[in-house]
Motif scaffolding. Sequence first.
Motif, PDB file in Angstrom:
ATOM      1  N   GLN A  65       2.166   2.247  -3.429  1.00  0.00           N
ATOM      2  CA  GLN A  65       0.977   2.774  -4.503  1.00  0.00           C
ATOM      3  C   GLN A  65       0.439   3.911  -3.950  1.00  0.00           C
ATOM      4  O   GLN A  65       0.177   4.529  -4.860  1.00  0.00           O
ATOM      5  CB  GLN A  65      -0.777   1.387  -4.201  1.00  0.00           C
ATOM      6  CG  GLN A  65      -0.659   0.285  -4.340  1.00  0.00           C
ATOM      7  CD  GLN A  65      -1.476  -0.844  -4.243  1.00  0.00           C
ATOM      8  OE1 GLN A  65      -1.942  -0.183  -3.446  1.00  0.00           O
ATOM      9  NE2 GLN A  65      -1.605  -1.502  -4.357  1.00  0.00           N
ATOM     10  N   LYS A 112       0.955  -1.291  -0.331  1.00  0.00           N
ATOM     11  CA  LYS A 112       0.154   0.383   0.238  1.00  0.00           C
ATOM     12  C   LYS A 112       0.710   1.439   0.008  1.00  0.00           C
ATOM     13  O   LYS A 112       0.767   2.471  -0.440  1.00  0.00           O
ATOM     14  CB  LYS A 112      -0.907   0.475   1.137  1.00  0.00           C
ATOM     15  CG  LYS A 112      -2.026  -0.996   1.424  1.00  0.00           C
ATOM     16  CD  LYS A 112      -2.725  -1.016  -0.192  1.00  0.00           C
ATOM     17  CE  LYS A 112      -3.828  -1.678  -0.077  1.00  0.00           C
ATOM     18  NZ  LYS A 112      -4.497  -1.471  -1.735  1.00  0.00           N
ATOM     19  N   TYR A 126       0.329   5.146  -0.593  1.00  0.00           N
ATOM     20  CA  TYR A 126      -0.651   5.679  -0.229  1.00  0.00           C
ATOM     21  C   TYR A 126      -0.212   5.678   2.099  1.00  0.00           C
ATOM     22  O   TYR A 126       0.936   5.275   2.492  1.00  0.00           O
ATOM     23  CB  TYR A 126      -1.082   4.633   0.763  1.00  0.00           C
ATOM     24  CG  TYR A 126      -2.695   4.139   0.030  1.00  0.00           C
ATOM     25  CD1 TYR A 126      -4.559   4.646   0.229  1.00  0.00           C
ATOM     26  CD2 TYR A 126      -2.542   3.322  -1.433  1.00  0.00           C
ATOM     27  CE1 TYR A 126      -5.282   4.118  -0.644  1.00  0.00           C
ATOM     28  CE2 TYR A 126      -3.744   2.774  -1.559  1.00  0.00           C
ATOM     29  CZ  TYR A 126      -4.856   3.678  -1.602  1.00  0.00           C
ATOM     30  OH  TYR A 126      -5.598   3.140  -2.567  1.00  0.00           O
TER      31      TYR A 126
END
Length: 416
Positions: free
Chosen positions: A319, A316, A321
């Motif tokens: 990505q 995450k 985040y």
Amino acid sequence: MFEVEEWLHSRIGLNFRSGLGRMQQAVDLLGNPEKTYPIIHVTGTNGKGSTIAFMRELFAAHGKKVGTFTSPHIISINDRICINGQPIADEDFIRTANQVKEMEKALLETHDNLSFFELLTLIALLYFKEQDVDLVLLEVGIGGLLDTTNVVTGEIAVITSIGLDHQETLGDSLEEIAEQKAGIFKAGKKAVIAKLAPEAELVCQKRAKELDVALYRAGQDFTLKDSNFSSRLASFSRLEIGLEGTYQQENAALALQTFLLFMASREEKVEEELVRQALKETYWAGRLERIRPQIYLDGAHNLPALTRLVEFIQEKIQQGYQVRILFGALKRKDYQGMLGYLSEQLPQVELKVTGFDYQGSFDEKDVAGYDLIPSYGDFIREFEEKANDQDLLFVTGSLYFISEVRASLLGSDGTS
């Protein structure tokens, strides 16, 4: 229902791991309900619940009436005993518990009181017989060989993972723990195992050979890679898995192979479309569960489970985040090791710790050096008010903590 729960809770901690003689006598006195339906017996350090959830959906999609016995519960004690995902009703729980209570009077002539987990297991076994289920997915409590549930003979034994947990009970090495897990293998039956450390796999192979058990190994006899499943029984491409996390592909592969073996042994037809639908729609409360768009709950209650959670969080972060972690655990767990691991692996992530209502939760003096949040409810509310699309909060630690947080987010009955 309150009286039954009080009775069960009064037995917590009793007669822990004192052999299977008492339990064997108990099922005999009940007329051996466990012999009236086929059982798939599931053990493992982590992944048991998810693997059972995948199997539950696969069998239910093919018209089976599936009993599941799992632990611990996330919402209510009834959740441990389900048929096709529906928890046992209070009236059925009370009636079946009273039958077990009556049986125990005879048992006490030769044995001690039954423990909390023994009583629950017996209630489940009896209930599944009464409900005339097609099969039962039975989760081991701890270990396998000496576990309360090991009075049953599983058609198929499943080992989802082997890691270091409950060492005080199961042993300090992977080999010792594997001996306990492989203790659920039954002569002439089948076993399906995950990809294990070589020393653990060797123990399973040896045990299978001794008992003439047909052993199916992930990565060798079946695979699920890049969403493509392959085994001698069937192949499926581009499968969608309902549970998040790459490791859930491993659990789905175990579930699918076990399902296919069971269906093949009965010469029953497998429908590809139903397989796809079942795997896509599988859910499992409190295990990497996206409870709100920006909040995940994950009961990563030991280091092997935490490793998998960290892998997911790292994905995450890659990505884009921004991640925060809120951690709550019981003092009896290796919470210092878990917090140390999180800090070491995710140094850039904001880590908060908190207590909760369950007896045995840690407090300020236990977690010196970490940022302690007095109220997890206030913290979560503030996070949601300020969060943007790239913010994620992972609530993790004890399943008891996850259960409490889940109830506070969804309402006391655990429903939205």
